[in-house]
Every structure is written in C-alpha cells, then in structure tokens.
Design a protein around this motif. Structure first.
Motif, PDB file in Angstrom:
ATOM      1  N   UNK A   1       0.820  -1.203   0.000  1.00  0.00           N
ATOM      2  CA  UNK A   1       0.000   0.000   0.000  1.00  0.00           C
ATOM      3  C   UNK A   1       0.858   1.259   0.000  1.00  0.00           C
ATOM      4  N   UNK A   2       2.004   1.179   0.654  1.00  0.00           N
ATOM      5  CA  UNK A   2       2.911   2.329   0.711  1.00  0.00           C
ATOM      6  C   UNK A   2       3.575   2.591  -0.633  1.00  0.00           C
ATOM      7  N   UNK A   3       4.010   1.527  -1.316  1.00  0.00           N
ATOM      8  CA  UNK A   3       4.722   1.685  -2.582  1.00  0.00           C
ATOM      9  C   UNK A   3       3.757   1.915  -3.732  1.00  0.00           C
ATOM     10  N   UNK A   4       2.633   1.161  -3.744  1.00  0.00           N
ATOM     11  CA  UNK A   4       1.647   1.326  -4.804  1.00  0.00           C
ATOM     12  C   UNK A   4       1.962   0.477  -6.020  1.00  0.00           C
TER      13      UNK A   4
ATOM     14  N   UNK B   1       4.031   9.801  11.729  1.00  0.00           N
ATOM     15  CA  UNK B   1       4.007  10.372  10.386  1.00  0.00           C
ATOM     16  C   UNK B   1       3.131   9.512   9.482  1.00  0.00           C
ATOM     17  N   UNK B   2       2.275  10.151   8.706  1.00  0.00           N
ATOM     18  CA  UNK B   2       1.404   9.434   7.791  1.00  0.00           C
ATOM     19  C   UNK B   2       2.208   8.804   6.667  1.00  0.00           C
ATOM     20  N   UNK B   3       1.948   7.527   6.380  1.00  0.00           N
ATOM     21  CA  UNK B   3       2.640   6.840   5.308  1.00  0.00           C
ATOM     22  C   UNK B   3       2.135   7.279   3.941  1.00  0.00           C
ATOM     23  N   UNK B   4       0.911   7.790   3.871  1.00  0.00           N
ATOM     24  CA  UNK B   4       0.335   8.224   2.601  1.00  0.00           C
ATOM     25  C   UNK B   4       0.754   9.639   2.255  1.00  0.00           C
ATOM     26  N   UNK B   5       0.588  10.546   3.204  1.00  0.00           N
ATOM     27  CA  UNK B   5       0.815  11.970   2.938  1.00  0.00           C
ATOM     28  C   UNK B   5       2.230  12.429   3.275  1.00  0.00           C
ATOM     29  N   UNK B   6       3.024  11.566   3.929  1.00  0.00           N
ATOM     30  CA  UNK B   6       4.405  11.892   4.312  1.00  0.00           C
ATOM     31  C   UNK B   6       4.451  13.170   5.162  1.00  0.00           C
ATOM     32  N   UNK B   7       3.458  13.336   6.004  1.00  0.00           N
ATOM     33  CA  UNK B   7       3.360  14.501   6.878  1.00  0.00           C
ATOM     34  C   UNK B   7       2.955  14.034   8.265  1.00  0.00           C
ATOM     35  N   UNK B   8       3.179  14.852   9.309  1.00  0.00           N
ATOM     36  CA  UNK B   8       2.744  14.462  10.655  1.00  0.00           C
ATOM     37  C   UNK B   8       1.239  14.194  10.698  1.00  0.00           C
ATOM     38  N   UNK B   9       0.855  13.194  11.472  1.00  0.00           N
ATOM     39  CA  UNK B   9      -0.546  12.803  11.559  1.00  0.00           C
ATOM     40  C   UNK B   9      -1.402  13.932  12.114  1.00  0.00           C
TER      41      UNK B   9
ATOM     42  N   UNK C   1     -12.161  14.588   6.874  1.00  0.00           N
ATOM     43  CA  UNK C   1     -11.562  13.589   7.746  1.00  0.00           C
ATOM     44  C   UNK C   1     -12.106  12.193   7.436  1.00  0.00           C
ATOM     45  N   UNK C   2     -13.357  12.107   7.025  1.00  0.00           N
ATOM     46  CA  UNK C   2     -13.923  10.809   6.698  1.00  0.00           C
ATOM     47  C   UNK C   2     -13.246  10.157   5.515  1.00  0.00           C
ATOM     48  N   UNK C   3     -12.966  10.933   4.484  1.00  0.00           N
ATOM     49  CA  UNK C   3     -12.280  10.387   3.319  1.00  0.00           C
ATOM     50  C   UNK C   3     -10.853   9.983   3.672  1.00  0.00           C
ATOM     51  N   UNK C   4     -10.211  10.749   4.545  1.00  0.00           N
ATOM     52  CA  UNK C   4      -8.862  10.384   4.985  1.00  0.00           C
ATOM     53  C   UNK C   4      -8.877   9.071   5.769  1.00  0.00           C
ATOM     54  N   UNK C   5      -9.929   8.833   6.553  1.00  0.00           N
ATOM     55  CA  UNK C   5     -10.032   7.580   7.309  1.00  0.00           C
ATOM     56  C   UNK C   5     -10.168   6.391   6.373  1.00  0.00           C
ATOM     57  N   UNK C   6     -10.962   6.535   5.318  1.00  0.00           N
ATOM     58  CA  UNK C   6     -11.124   5.443   4.348  1.00  0.00           C
ATOM     59  C   UNK C   6      -9.810   5.169   3.625  1.00  0.00           C
ATOM     60  N   UNK C   7      -9.114   6.217   3.205  1.00  0.00           N
ATOM     61  CA  UNK C   7      -7.832   6.033   2.526  1.00  0.00           C
ATOM     62  C   UNK C   7      -6.810   5.373   3.441  1.00  0.00           C
ATOM     63  N   UNK C   8      -6.774   5.786   4.696  1.00  0.00           N
ATOM     64  CA  UNK C   8      -5.824   5.202   5.640  1.00  0.00           C
ATOM     65  C   UNK C   8      -6.109   3.725   5.858  1.00  0.00           C
ATOM     66  N   UNK C   9      -7.391   3.339   5.911  1.00  0.00           N
ATOM     67  CA  UNK C   9      -7.735   1.936   6.106  1.00  0.00           C
ATOM     68  C   UNK C   9      -7.425   1.083   4.895  1.00  0.00           C
ATOM     69  N   UNK C  10      -7.726   1.589   3.702  1.00  0.00           N
ATOM     70  CA  UNK C  10      -7.503   0.806   2.486  1.00  0.00           C
ATOM     71  C   UNK C  10      -6.031   0.693   2.126  1.00  0.00           C
ATOM     72  N   UNK C  11      -5.240   1.677   2.517  1.00  0.00           N
ATOM     73  CA  UNK C  11      -3.826   1.678   2.140  1.00  0.00           C
ATOM     74  C   UNK C  11      -2.894   1.328   3.299  1.00  0.00           C
ATOM     75  N   UNK C  12      -3.458   0.884   4.397  1.00  0.00           N
ATOM     76  CA  UNK C  12      -2.636   0.401   5.502  1.00  0.00           C
ATOM     77  C   UNK C  12      -1.807   1.456   6.189  1.00  0.00           C
ATOM     78  N   UNK C  13      -2.281   2.706   6.213  1.00  0.00           N
ATOM     79  CA  UNK C  13      -1.564   3.785   6.894  1.00  0.00           C
ATOM     80  C   UNK C  13      -1.890   3.709   8.386  1.00  0.00           C
ATOM     81  N   UNK C  14      -1.113   2.906   9.113  1.00  0.00           N
ATOM     82  CA  UNK C  14      -1.419   2.635  10.518  1.00  0.00           C
ATOM     83  C   UNK C  14      -1.357   3.899  11.377  1.00  0.00           C
ATOM     84  N   UNK C  15      -0.322   4.735  11.287  1.00  0.00           N
ATOM     85  CA  UNK C  15      -0.296   5.938  12.140  1.00  0.00           C
ATOM     86  C   UNK C  15      -1.492   6.859  11.917  1.00  0.00           C
ATOM     87  N   UNK C  16      -1.840   7.101  10.658  1.00  0.00           N
ATOM     88  CA  UNK C  16      -2.968   7.983  10.373  1.00  0.00           C
ATOM     89  C   UNK C  16      -4.281   7.355  10.810  1.00  0.00           C
ATOM     90  N   UNK C  17      -4.458   6.069  10.566  1.00  0.00           N
ATOM     91  CA  UNK C  17      -5.692   5.398  10.938  1.00  0.00           C
ATOM     92  C   UNK C  17      -5.894   5.408  12.452  1.00  0.00           C
TER      93      UNK C  17
END
Length: 324
Positions: free
Chosen positions: A36-39, A81-89, A273-289
């Motif tokens: 999910x991180x690499x794509x 740090x978010x694995x998707x956005x590369x920014x602090x959660x 925030x809802x869309x970010x939660x769905x993206x974090x769950x589908x892409x395995x972004x554990x810190x953000x989720x």
C-alpha cells in the motif's frame, strides 16, 4: 469539578482500550502496508528495498513493541508520520477536520432543529395527516442508507437539474487562494443536505413520543381545560419536558454524525476527515488510521459529555438530586 475528573479518567481509559483494539485489528488485517505504501511500483521494489522500508517504519518489530513505541510517542504528543501523505498525523487530521467541521456542524444544527420542530408538529397534530406524513418520512429515512441518499441527491440536483456541483470541496482547476466562499458553500450544500436529511428521523420520532407522553399528563389536560391552546400551552408546559431528552439525543448522535460524514465524503469526494479515514484503512496507513480512530473517540465522548452537562445546566433538579 467531580464530574469533570470522572469524565477525564473515563476518556483516558476509553482511548487506551480503543487504541489497543484498533492496533490489533490493523495488525491482523490482510492489507500489506508495504504494498500500500509503494503502490503500483511494487514489482520494481527489490527484497533489500522492501527490508529497508520495513526497517524504516518499524514493521519488523513485534506487535507489542510497535504498540508500546507508538503509545510512548503518543504520551509526548507525537502521533507519528502518515505513510500516505508523508506529513505528521496531527497536521493531516487538523487540516482534514477543518474541512469536515463546517460540514458536520451545519448538518448537526439543521437536523436537530428540523427534527425537533417536526416532532413537535407531529405530536401537536396527533393522528392527523401531518402526523402521518412526519412518521412516514422518518420511517422511510431510518431504513435508507446515507450513501444512497447522497447518490439520489447528486442525481437530482447535480445531474438532472444542474444547479449544484457534483462533488469536491472547491471548483476543479482553481487555486485554493482564488476560491470564493460562495463556491465553497455551493460545494458543501449536497453533503450537508444528505447528512441533515438522514439525521432528522431519530430526533423527530423521539420528540413526538415524549411530547405525546406530556400531553397525556394531568397538568396538560388541566391547562387545556383553562383554555390554553397551540403554542402557548406548548411553551408553558411542554418545551422543557421535551427539550431535555432532545438535547441529550442530539449530542449523543455525534457517533452517527461521524459515521455518516465518512459515507457522504466518499460519495461527493469531499476532502475531509472521513475520506482520509477510508484512505488510511484501504492503504494500511497505521499511524494515520490510529490517529483518526483516537480523534473520533474523543469527538464522540465529548458529545456524550456535553449532553450530560447540558442536561444538568438546563434542569436544576439534576443538581439537587445529585446533592441529596
């Protein structure tokens, strides 16, 4: 002061339990966080690069050690740090919540006011066509999914009538600093309408039942015998009795509101925030989720606490009963 201390301790215990359960569920998820991180470039990643990525994010460590490290950082105010956005959660949550705040706030106020007024009118006109219409409306919406209502509104107002935009929070192709506030309002109308319509049913039906109970009381019948009618009798003998349960139910609906905004933002591609939660769950972004899960727990717990505090402030009998 005592109730604030109890609520604070309860919130800490709730966050600990929610974080532990959420972390375990994410760990047991079949989603590969590396993929999910690499794509799409996963086929180009070598074994050494995969190991380096796992080492960087600490995915080689045992689950308990990873959770303990995350919990230790959380105590110091660092959600990672978010694995998707590369920014602090915290930065991602703050930015996305600002976009969802107006959406949820407007829907919460509208659904509460319209639901309360509809319930009052239905009870005051019991067994008439107004009462039947309100009940039919509420029963229909209670069994209708939020995403289906959103798709229906999009089809009617955006596709057929063409008076509202299909989705997004701002017009496409325009820089954020050039977007006018009226454009933001127009893009927010359909999601707000969706959440408001689906949130009316519970408060309307609850208010109707409570007011009917009040209308069967002796003091209400005595007031009618003295000639009080319409808004006067409701203002003097019904408002406080039905307002307190309605306020409690409205604040307690924060959990349903947050769940509804997740679906509404997905339907309308609203960057909240809802869309970010769905993206974090589908892409395995554990810190953000985990950060969003904790934030949503605080959000819902705050709503329940505000309901209890408002109940005590509005009804002095609660304070007297507590002291006795």
């Amino acid at each position: 002061m005592e109730i604030l201390v109890r609520k604070g301790i309860g919130l800490i215990l709730l966050l600990f339990a929610v974080s532990a359960i959420s972390f375990m569920l994410v760990h047991l998820s079949p989603i590969d966080p590396i993929q999910a991180y690499v794509g799409a470039d996963m086929i180009r990643v070598s074994v050494e690069q995969r190991e380096a990525i796992m080492q960087y994010w600490g995915l080689n460590d045992p689950p308990f050690l990873r959770y303990w490290s995350w919990l230790s950082a959380l105590v110091s105010g660092d959600l990672g740090t978010s694995m998707i956005y590369r920014r602090p959660v915290l930065e991602v949550i703050g930015e996305r919540f600002a976009a969802s705040l107006f959406l949820m706030g407007a829907a919460w106020v509208l659904s509460g006011l319209i639901g309360f007024i509809s319930g009052v009118f239905a009870a005051m006109n019991r067994n008439t066509w107004i009462d039947k219409l309100v009940r039919w409306y509420c029963y229909t919406l209670s069994s209708t999914p939020t995403f289906w209502i959103g798709l229906l509104f999009m089809l009617v107002f955006a596709v057929w009538l063409g008076i509202l935009p299909v989705g997004l929070a701002t017009p496409a192709g325009i820089a954020s600093d050039q977007v006018q506030w009226m454009d933001r309002v127009r893009h927010m109308l359909l999601p707000v309408l969706t959440l408001s319509v689906t949130g009316i049913a519970a408060i309307a039906l609850h208010t109707r039942e409570k007011l009917i109970e009040v209308m069967d009381k002796d003091y209400w019948l005595f007031a009618r015998a003295r000639g009080e009618r319409g808004f006067t009798i409701f203002w003097r003998h019904g408002l406080r009795n039905v307002a307190l349960p309605a306020i409690t139910l409205q604040f307690a609906s924060f959990s349903e509101l947050f769940g509804g905004v997740v679906l509404a933002e997905q339907v309308f591609s609203y960057p909240g925030l809802g869309q970010a939660a769905v993206e974090a769950g589908l892409r395995g972004d554990i810190p953000l989720l985990l950060g969003i899960v904790l934030f949503s727990a605080v959000f819902v717990y705050t709503g329940n606490a505000m309901a209890e505090l408002s109940y005590r402030l509005i009804d002095p009998r609660m304070k007297k009963g507590r002291r006795s």
